[in-house]
Design a protein around this motif. Structure first.
Motif, PDB file in Angstrom:
ATOM      1  N   VAL A  99      -5.477   4.516   9.940  1.00 23.28           N
ATOM      2  CA  VAL A  99      -6.310   3.058  10.396  1.00 23.28           C
ATOM      3  C   VAL A  99      -7.400   2.749   9.500  1.00 23.28           C
ATOM      4  O   VAL A  99      -7.668   1.551   9.121  1.00 23.28           O
ATOM      5  CB  VAL A  99      -6.678   3.414  11.731  1.00 23.28           C
ATOM      6  CG1 VAL A  99      -7.816   2.219  12.378  1.00 23.28           C
ATOM      7  CG2 VAL A  99      -5.554   3.318  12.920  1.00 23.28           C
ATOM      8  N   ALA A 100      -8.034   3.804   8.965  1.00 18.91           N
ATOM      9  CA  ALA A 100      -9.117   3.700   7.972  1.00 18.91           C
ATOM     10  C   ALA A 100      -8.527   3.065   6.742  1.00 18.91           C
ATOM     11  O   ALA A 100      -9.193   1.996   6.217  1.00 18.91           O
ATOM     12  CB  ALA A 100      -9.630   4.770   7.716  1.00 18.91           C
ATOM     13  N   LEU A 101      -7.373   3.237   6.185  1.00 22.59           N
ATOM     14  CA  LEU A 101      -6.730   2.871   5.123  1.00 22.59           C
ATOM     15  C   LEU A 101      -6.394   1.320   5.017  1.00 22.59           C
ATOM     16  O   LEU A 101      -6.390   0.839   4.302  1.00 22.59           O
ATOM     17  CB  LEU A 101      -5.551   3.738   4.869  1.00 22.59           C
ATOM     18  CG  LEU A 101      -5.871   4.936   4.204  1.00 22.59           C
ATOM     19  CD1 LEU A 101      -4.685   6.113   4.279  1.00 22.59           C
ATOM     20  CD2 LEU A 101      -6.088   4.977   2.628  1.00 22.59           C
ATOM     21  N   ARG A 102      -6.296   0.894   6.373  1.00 25.15           N
ATOM     22  CA  ARG A 102      -5.899  -0.483   6.590  1.00 25.15           C
ATOM     23  C   ARG A 102      -6.847  -1.524   5.983  1.00 25.15           C
ATOM     24  O   ARG A 102      -6.437  -2.582   5.622  1.00 25.15           O
ATOM     25  CB  ARG A 102      -5.585  -0.734   8.003  1.00 25.15           C
ATOM     26  CG  ARG A 102      -5.368  -2.120   8.747  1.00 25.15           C
ATOM     27  CD  ARG A 102      -6.336  -2.967   8.898  1.00 25.15           C
ATOM     28  NE  ARG A 102      -6.296  -3.986   9.421  1.00 25.15           N
ATOM     29  CZ  ARG A 102      -6.345  -5.336   8.312  1.00 25.15           C
ATOM     30  NH1 ARG A 102      -6.524  -4.882   6.951  1.00 25.15           N
ATOM     31  NH2 ARG A 102      -6.116  -6.339   8.698  1.00 25.15           N
ATOM     32  N   PHE A 103      -8.098  -1.090   5.957  1.00 21.07           N
ATOM     33  CA  PHE A 103      -9.064  -1.957   5.392  1.00 21.07           C
ATOM     34  C   PHE A 103      -8.996  -2.173   3.706  1.00 21.07           C
ATOM     35  O   PHE A 103      -9.731  -2.935   3.412  1.00 21.07           O
ATOM     36  CB  PHE A 103     -10.545  -1.617   5.833  1.00 21.07           C
ATOM     37  CG  PHE A 103     -10.814  -1.513   7.202  1.00 21.07           C
ATOM     38  CD1 PHE A 103     -10.745  -2.834   8.009  1.00 21.07           C
ATOM     39  CD2 PHE A 103     -10.784  -0.642   7.909  1.00 21.07           C
ATOM     40  CE1 PHE A 103     -11.088  -2.737   9.230  1.00 21.07           C
ATOM     41  CE2 PHE A 103     -10.818  -0.485   9.460  1.00 21.07           C
ATOM     42  CZ  PHE A 103     -11.091  -1.676  10.096  1.00 21.07           C
ATOM     43  N   ALA A 104      -8.373  -1.332   3.203  1.00 19.70           N
ATOM     44  CA  ALA A 104      -8.252  -1.262   1.586  1.00 19.70           C
ATOM     45  C   ALA A 104      -7.257  -2.394   1.035  1.00 19.70           C
ATOM     46  O   ALA A 104      -6.343  -2.744   1.610  1.00 19.70           O
ATOM     47  CB  ALA A 104      -7.675   0.084   1.242  1.00 19.70           C
ATOM     48  N   SER A 105      -7.679  -3.089  -0.115  1.00 16.67           N
ATOM     49  CA  SER A 105      -7.210  -4.085  -0.457  1.00 16.67           C
ATOM     50  C   SER A 105      -5.679  -3.601  -1.282  1.00 16.67           C
ATOM     51  O   SER A 105      -5.790  -2.417  -1.545  1.00 16.67           O
ATOM     52  CB  SER A 105      -7.758  -4.778  -1.721  1.00 16.67           C
ATOM     53  OG  SER A 105      -7.909  -3.859  -2.563  1.00 16.67           O
ATOM     54  N   ASP A 106      -4.627  -4.397  -1.352  1.00 15.73           N
ATOM     55  CA  ASP A 106      -3.396  -3.937  -1.957  1.00 15.73           C
ATOM     56  C   ASP A 106      -3.777  -3.290  -3.279  1.00 15.73           C
ATOM     57  O   ASP A 106      -3.170  -2.243  -3.649  1.00 15.73           O
ATOM     58  CB  ASP A 106      -2.329  -4.951  -2.099  1.00 15.73           C
ATOM     59  CG  ASP A 106      -1.858  -5.266  -0.760  1.00 15.73           C
ATOM     60  OD1 ASP A 106      -2.141  -4.715   0.219  1.00 15.73           O
ATOM     61  OD2 ASP A 106      -1.199  -6.400  -0.733  1.00 15.73           O
ATOM     62  N   GLN A 107      -4.867  -3.758  -4.189  1.00 15.67           N
ATOM     63  CA  GLN A 107      -4.892  -3.112  -5.386  1.00 15.67           C
ATOM     64  C   GLN A 107      -5.278  -1.714  -5.481  1.00 15.67           C
ATOM     65  O   GLN A 107      -5.287  -0.790  -6.115  1.00 15.67           O
ATOM     66  CB  GLN A 107      -6.011  -4.056  -6.169  1.00 15.67           C
ATOM     67  CG  GLN A 107      -5.544  -5.180  -6.578  1.00 15.67           C
ATOM     68  CD  GLN A 107      -5.338  -6.385  -5.519  1.00 15.67           C
ATOM     69  OE1 GLN A 107      -5.979  -6.145  -4.348  1.00 15.67           O
ATOM     70  NE2 GLN A 107      -4.575  -7.466  -5.337  1.00 15.67           N
ATOM     71  N   GLU A 108      -6.259  -1.336  -4.221  1.00 17.25           N
ATOM     72  CA  GLU A 108      -6.729   0.052  -4.227  1.00 17.25           C
ATOM     73  C   GLU A 108      -6.082   0.879  -3.225  1.00 17.25           C
ATOM     74  O   GLU A 108      -6.372   2.173  -2.970  1.00 17.25           O
ATOM     75  CB  GLU A 108      -8.213   0.163  -4.026  1.00 17.25           C
ATOM     76  CG  GLU A 108      -8.760  -0.626  -2.600  1.00 17.25           C
ATOM     77  CD  GLU A 108     -10.262  -0.788  -2.705  1.00 17.25           C
ATOM     78  OE1 GLU A 108     -10.920  -0.089  -3.255  1.00 17.25           O
ATOM     79  OE2 GLU A 108     -10.535  -1.692  -1.957  1.00 17.25           O
ATOM     80  N   LEU A 109      -4.995   0.278  -2.530  1.00 18.16           N
ATOM     81  CA  LEU A 109      -4.439   1.084  -1.502  1.00 18.16           C
ATOM     82  C   LEU A 109      -3.820   2.333  -1.854  1.00 18.16           C
ATOM     83  O   LEU A 109      -3.912   3.424  -1.204  1.00 18.16           O
ATOM     84  CB  LEU A 109      -3.651   0.323  -0.475  1.00 18.16           C
ATOM     85  CG  LEU A 109      -2.956   1.001   0.621  1.00 18.16           C
ATOM     86  CD1 LEU A 109      -3.869   1.587   1.580  1.00 18.16           C
ATOM     87  CD2 LEU A 109      -1.825  -0.188   1.331  1.00 18.16           C
ATOM     88  N   LEU A 110      -3.010   2.378  -2.975  1.00 19.02           N
ATOM     89  CA  LEU A 110      -1.958   3.358  -3.182  1.00 19.02           C
ATOM     90  C   LEU A 110      -2.687   4.629  -3.769  1.00 19.02           C
ATOM     91  O   LEU A 110      -2.719   5.799  -3.517  1.00 19.02           O
ATOM     92  CB  LEU A 110      -1.135   3.039  -4.403  1.00 19.02           C
ATOM     93  CG  LEU A 110      -0.032   1.917  -3.782  1.00 19.02           C
ATOM     94  CD1 LEU A 110       0.893   1.588  -5.037  1.00 19.02           C
ATOM     95  CD2 LEU A 110       0.995   2.345  -2.556  1.00 19.02           C
ATOM     96  N   ALA A 111      -3.744   4.114  -4.421  1.00 18.63           N
ATOM     97  CA  ALA A 111      -4.897   5.427  -4.838  1.00 18.63           C
ATOM     98  C   ALA A 111      -5.370   6.001  -3.963  1.00 18.63           C
ATOM     99  O   ALA A 111      -5.764   7.130  -3.964  1.00 18.63           O
ATOM    100  CB  ALA A 111      -5.718   4.827  -6.107  1.00 18.63           C
ATOM    101  N   LEU A 112      -5.975   5.058  -3.098  1.00 16.29           N
ATOM    102  CA  LEU A 112      -6.686   5.648  -1.870  1.00 16.29           C
ATOM    103  C   LEU A 112      -5.948   6.642  -0.902  1.00 16.29           C
ATOM    104  O   LEU A 112      -6.509   7.506  -0.471  1.00 16.29           O
ATOM    105  CB  LEU A 112      -7.434   4.447  -1.168  1.00 16.29           C
ATOM    106  CG  LEU A 112      -8.624   4.915  -0.194  1.00 16.29           C
ATOM    107  CD1 LEU A 112      -9.737   5.588  -0.918  1.00 16.29           C
ATOM    108  CD2 LEU A 112      -9.375   3.595   0.203  1.00 16.29           C
ATOM    109  N   ILE A 113      -4.616   6.133  -0.827  1.00 19.28           N
ATOM    110  CA  ILE A 113      -3.751   7.123   0.081  1.00 19.28           C
ATOM    111  C   ILE A 113      -3.716   8.748  -0.584  1.00 19.28           C
ATOM    112  O   ILE A 113      -3.775   9.314   0.015  1.00 19.28           O
ATOM    113  CB  ILE A 113      -2.570   6.304  -0.001  1.00 19.28           C
ATOM    114  CG1 ILE A 113      -2.473   5.358   1.034  1.00 19.28           C
ATOM    115  CG2 ILE A 113      -1.439   7.453   0.705  1.00 19.28           C
ATOM    116  CD1 ILE A 113      -1.227   4.222   1.052  1.00 19.28           C
TER     117      ILE A 113
END
Length: 140
Positions: A99-113
């Motif tokens: 749910v927290a990751l949902r707020f990340a943009s597509d550009q930073e999502l994969l690295a943040l996961i």
């Protein structure tokens, strides 16, 4: 409206500011009535407990449903970005992290996961790591 970590918390005014306070007031009042005369007023206590329980259950159901929808949204976003299923990563994350990751943009999502998995970041840490915040104005 702009949304970021500091203002992303959402309140459903009817629930948070009317139904819940009135339910608490009713429950406290029924406790007082029952303490004054337990034999005649025990039914009031049951009604008060019922109202407060229904208020909490309704909120829990809404949150769980939204979490399921967000998990599906994240599966779709992950697949669109990688052409791979999210299952492997999803199994390493809690629903609160997802749910927290949902707020990340597509550009930073994969690295943040990957960072959330590697460092076992809690939801608050994940949200604070997001640079390009994607607001969610539909969540209650």
């Amino acid at each position: 409206m702009y949304q970021d970590y500091d203002n992303h918390t959402r309140y459903y005014h009817l629930h948070h500011f009317i139904i819940m306070p009135l339910s608490f007031f009713l429950f406290i009042w029924t406790i007082e009535l029952t303490l004054e005369d337990p034999v005649d007023n025990w039914l009031y206590l049951l009604v008060g407990a019922l109202f407060i329980s229904i208020s909490f259950i309704a909120r829990i159901y809404a949150n769980k449903n939204q979490d399921r929808i967000i998990r599906l949204e994240m599966r779709l976003r992950y697949y669109q970005l990688t052409h791979l299923p999210f299952t492997e990563k999803e199994n390493l994350l809690s629903i609160k992290q997802i749910v927290a990751l949902r707020f990340a943009s597509d550009q930073e999502l994969l690295a943040l996961i990957d960072e959330a998995i590697a460092k076992n970041l809690n939801p608050k840490e994940i949200k604070k790591s997001i640079h390009d915040w994607q607001g969610d104005f539909m969540r209650v």
